[in-house]
Design an enzyme around this catalytic site. Structure first.
Site, PDB file in Angstrom:
ATOM      1  N   LYS A   1     111.648 111.057  43.428  1.00 51.27           N
ATOM      2  CA  LYS A   1     111.344 109.903  44.280  1.00 51.27           C
ATOM      3  C   LYS A   1     111.253 110.420  45.715  1.00 51.27           C
ATOM      4  O   LYS A   1     112.264 110.585  46.397  1.00 51.27           O
ATOM      5  CB  LYS A   1     112.428 108.833  44.150  1.00 51.27           C
ATOM      6  CG  LYS A   1     112.102 107.546  44.896  1.00 51.27           C
ATOM      7  CD  LYS A   1     113.167 106.486  44.615  1.00 51.27           C
ATOM      8  CE  LYS A   1     112.829 105.204  45.347  1.00 51.27           C
ATOM      9  NZ  LYS A   1     112.879 105.365  46.814  1.00 51.27           N
TER      10      LYS A   1
ATOM     11  N   GLU B   1      91.136 133.916  60.601  1.00 49.89           N
ATOM     12  CA  GLU B   1      89.850 133.823  59.903  1.00 49.89           C
ATOM     13  C   GLU B   1      89.484 132.369  59.630  1.00 49.89           C
ATOM     14  O   GLU B   1      88.319 131.971  59.751  1.00 49.89           O
ATOM     15  CB  GLU B   1      89.909 134.608  58.589  1.00 49.89           C
ATOM     16  CG  GLU B   1      89.975 136.115  58.772  1.00 49.89           C
ATOM     17  CD  GLU B   1      90.247 136.836  57.460  1.00 49.89           C
ATOM     18  OE1 GLU B   1      89.385 137.637  57.057  1.00 49.89           O
ATOM     19  OE2 GLU B   1      91.301 136.583  56.830  1.00 49.89           O
ATOM     20  N   TYR B   2      90.486 131.566  59.262  1.00 46.28           N
ATOM     21  CA  TYR B   2      90.247 130.138  59.011  1.00 46.28           C
ATOM     22  C   TYR B   2      89.785 129.451  60.299  1.00 46.28           C
ATOM     23  O   TYR B   2      88.820 128.679  60.292  1.00 46.28           O
ATOM     24  CB  TYR B   2      91.520 129.478  58.477  1.00 46.28           C
ATOM     25  CG  TYR B   2      91.390 127.981  58.280  1.00 46.28           C
ATOM     26  CD1 TYR B   2      90.943 127.458  57.069  1.00 46.28           C
ATOM     27  CD2 TYR B   2      91.704 127.090  59.302  1.00 46.28           C
ATOM     28  CE1 TYR B   2      90.803 126.094  56.886  1.00 46.28           C
ATOM     29  CE2 TYR B   2      91.567 125.721  59.140  1.00 46.28           C
ATOM     30  CZ  TYR B   2      91.120 125.224  57.926  1.00 46.28           C
ATOM     31  OH  TYR B   2      90.985 123.874  57.760  1.00 46.28           O
TER      32      TYR B   2
ATOM     33  N   CYS C   1     134.191 102.829  83.078  1.00 46.14           N
ATOM     34  CA  CYS C   1     132.908 103.094  82.420  1.00 46.14           C
ATOM     35  C   CYS C   1     132.529 104.563  82.610  1.00 46.14           C
ATOM     36  O   CYS C   1     132.521 105.059  83.740  1.00 46.14           O
ATOM     37  CB  CYS C   1     131.816 102.199  82.995  1.00 46.14           C
ATOM     38  SG  CYS C   1     130.160 102.592  82.350  1.00 46.14           S
TER      39      CYS C   1
END
Length: 666
Positions: free
Chosen positions: A116, A36-37, A408
């Site tokens: 805060k 509806e919005y 590696c």
């Protein structure tokens, strides 16, 4: 529909949409369905397209976002947006109360307690009730104009409700993301292969600092007020009354705020929320205690960086236990191989954590952490998940030692030890290239919006980019070959890459990723040498003459600058049109050179330097006869002695702030 009928219907639709926005976003009590919005909203959009003369600045359709900006304009805060002093213990809160009562000569003082919120501090300026400008806090004195982005936040009224509206009022507060929305956003980004936000604060700040406000509009952001700046024609009397007035104007207010008749009541509020903070739907890293009576604020006053009538109690870092399932090895842009713990997901300080860095193999040995261990976890500074220990008593005997890789993990190349760090020594390693590109595109370097981790992964893996310079050789057609990159996104990314050629020399220098050259050092080198050619010909003596650059750093910089690969890259970037010389900015401080010494209370020395540079001035790292002003903070160093001997103009922080504010305002 006649023109007059359209006008009336548009006005009615705006009233309805703003009413339902207020019910949904502020009161959390919707009266109509989303469908509806949406129907009301679509009708308004259609009518405003047919009758554009009836579009107003406060129409709900104006929230969707303005055209992308090239950069943010600056905003000078007429009333500085000060930070708060922090407290970490109850004794510090009691000491604050003692100072307040002593200064006011009062036996009892009433306080107001607020959470805060952990987001981005922003300022909203309203003139005759209409939202006309929004800005970030920045350094407290100068922020960025983010009006278009803040308009997209549904809990920020585009026009204040009610009749009790002053001619001018500046509302200050926190823009933030609800925890549930933060989790959903990261899930969405993960599905798209985009880098995740570390925490809700980063997500909120990153969303508001988007140059394209349509992106901000897609993020679910909220705003809650906590204070005010410039006000004309109204007196709020108390902090409690101010927030009540904000609620009447249409703002969402934290329902947990409480008035405390004494500091003991305030401490009870702190104790309760320290224990129950996980129940909050929004990110909060502490509690703010303010003197409730605003008349006392003027009496108590402020320091250069914080008010004396308020203090922020920071929640202690939350600790959790979880299982370490595995360890993976990441290769950074300098080749350092970092062990990363893969964890069973656990909610920590409002964010789900599933991985944590182990930093280096010395840390692994010191903690004696193993695969399969139950580990103790906390968030360092509420940001970085960190393993602080092992629950050794919970071991089963099936845990496995974590062994450093012998090659590696990315390229299979050789490794070597550099102190506590294991490094890949293959300079063509794809992981190092990806790290270099990420660093180059980062905000402090070339700030290339849209060039994130997933796109860089694809650019390298597909062989489109073999070094930084290759980025500037990419065409839109090249970018369209990347997964999930449509025409509009590819064009925008191409434009962002090309636009980065205009970044100043010091950012290019920082982006090159020279070892030990952080942003501050890059600024000093650019200021001292003025051009890349002069820097490439620098000597050890010249480098070490710059304050803050020692022998080790100078040797590292010289070694990097002598690399053939660096020379080749610089030559390519020059040819492509990137800035390789320091430019002077036009501004009221042009021709003036500043030096800072000691600790500034209102901002960091780095922020002060940026402020001077934004006004056309220069910042030197050392004192010489060519310096116009030496700005002295707390605990100044030897620069002050040298400045006095040379007879230079010496000013304190307050005089400096007055100078830059005057010049900034023209």
């Amino acid at each position: 529909m006649t023109r007059e009928e359209a006008k009336k219907r548009i006005e009615r639709l705006r009233e309805l949409i703003e009413y339902h926005n207020y019910r949904y976003y502020v009161l959390d009590s919707p009266e109509i369905s989303d469908e509806e919005y949406d129907k009301l909203y679509r009708e308004l959009v259609t009518l405003e397209k047919q009758f554009p003369e009836f579009i107003t600045p406060d129409s709900p359709t104006q929230r969707v976002g303005a055209p992308p900006a090239k950069e943010f304009a600056t905003v000078t805060h007429e009333v500085p947006m000060l930070s708060l002093d922090n407290a970490f213990t109850e004794d510090e809160i009691k000491a604050f109360d003692q100072r307040v009562r002593s200064a006011l000569n009062q036996q009892h003082v009433e306080y107001f307690c607020e959470h805060k919120l952990d987001g981005l501090a922003v300022s909203l300026l309203y003139e005759n009730g209409l939202f006309v400008r929004g800005s970030t806090r920045g350094n407290g004195y100068v922020g960025e104009d983010v009006t278009a982005n803040l308009k997209t936040i549904k809990t920020i009224p585009l026009r204040l409700k009610g009749e009790n509206i002053p001619p001018v009022v500046e509302i200050r507060g926190e823009a933030f993301m609800m925890l549930r929305d933060f989790e959903a956003l990261n899930e969405q980004r993960q599905a798209l292969g985009q880098p995740l936000f570390a925490n809700p604060r980063n997500a909120a700040a990153g969303s508001i600092r988007q140059l394209d406000s349509s992106i901000t509009a897609q993020r679910k952001l909220y705003f809650m007020p906590y204070g005010f700046g410039l006000v004309q024609g109204m007196d709020f009397e108390t902090q409690e009354r101010f927030l009540k007035q904000c609620q009447e104007w249409g703002f969402r207010i934290n329902e947990h705020n409480r008035k405390a008749s004494s500091i003991e009541e305030a401490l009870e509020f702190i104790r309760y929320w320290t224990e129950h903070r996980v129940e909050l739907p929004f990110p909060a890293d502490g509690v703010v205690i303010k003197v409730n009576n605003l008349r006392y604020w003027d009496i108590l006053g402020t320091t250069a960086h914080a008010p004396r009538y308020a203090i922020a109690y920071k929640f202690p870092a939350e600790e959790k236990e979880t299982k370490l399932k595995d360890v993976v090895f990441q290769v950074g842009r300098t080749g350092i191989i970092t062990p990363v713990a893969m964890l069973e997901p656990v909610v920590l300080d409002g964010a789900t954590v599933s991985r944590a860095t182990l930093h280096n193999f010395d840390i692994v040995r010191q903690l004696d952490v193993r695969k399969g261990d139950v580990v103790k976890l906390k968030r360092a500074g509420m940001v970085i998940p960190e393993i602080i220990g092992v629950a050794a008593e919970k071991r089963t005997g099936k845990e496995e030692q974590i062994e450093p890789p012998t090659t590696c993990p990315v390229c299979g190349g050789p490794t070597e030890w550099d102190g506590a760090y294991l490094k890949c020594v293959n300079i063509t390693c794809p992981a190092q290239l990806k790290g270099h590109l990420l660093h180059w595109a980062s905000r402090d370097a070339m700030d290339i919006d849209g060039l994130g981790e997933s796109i860089i992964e694809n650019l390298v893996d597909m062989g489109l980019v073999k070094n930084i310079a290759d980025l500037y050789k990419l065409s839109v057609q090249d970018l369209l070959t990347l997964p999930r990159l449509a025409q509009r996104s590819a064009t925008k990314l191409y434009e962002n890459i090309q636009r980065s050629k205009d970044r100043p020399f010091f950012r290019v220098l920082y982006g090159l990723g020279i070892p030990r050259v952080g942003l501050k050092t890059a600024q000093m080198l650019a200021e001292h040498f003025g051009s890349i050619n002069a820097l490439l010909n620098a000597t050890m003596d010249e480098l070490t003459s710059i304050e803050g650059i020692g022998t080790d750093t100078a040797e590292t910089i010289l070694k990097a600058l002598q690399s053939p690969q660096v020379h080749e890259l610089i030559d390519q970037l020059k040819t492509l049109g990137l800035k390789m010389e320091q430019e002077s900015i036009e501004g009221p401080l042009k021709g003036l050179t500043f030096v800072f010494t000691g600790t500034l209370t209102s901002m960091s020395r780095g922020d002060a330097a940026k402020l001077v540079q934004s006004l056309g001035g220069k910042v030197a790292s050392s004192v010489s006869k060519n310096v116009d002003y030496v700005v002295v903070g707390e605990d100044p160093g030897s620069k002050l002695d040298k400045a006095q001997k040379l007879g230079l103009t010496i000013i304190d922080e307050e005089a400096f702030l007055k100078m830059v504010k005057r010049e900034h305002n023209g």
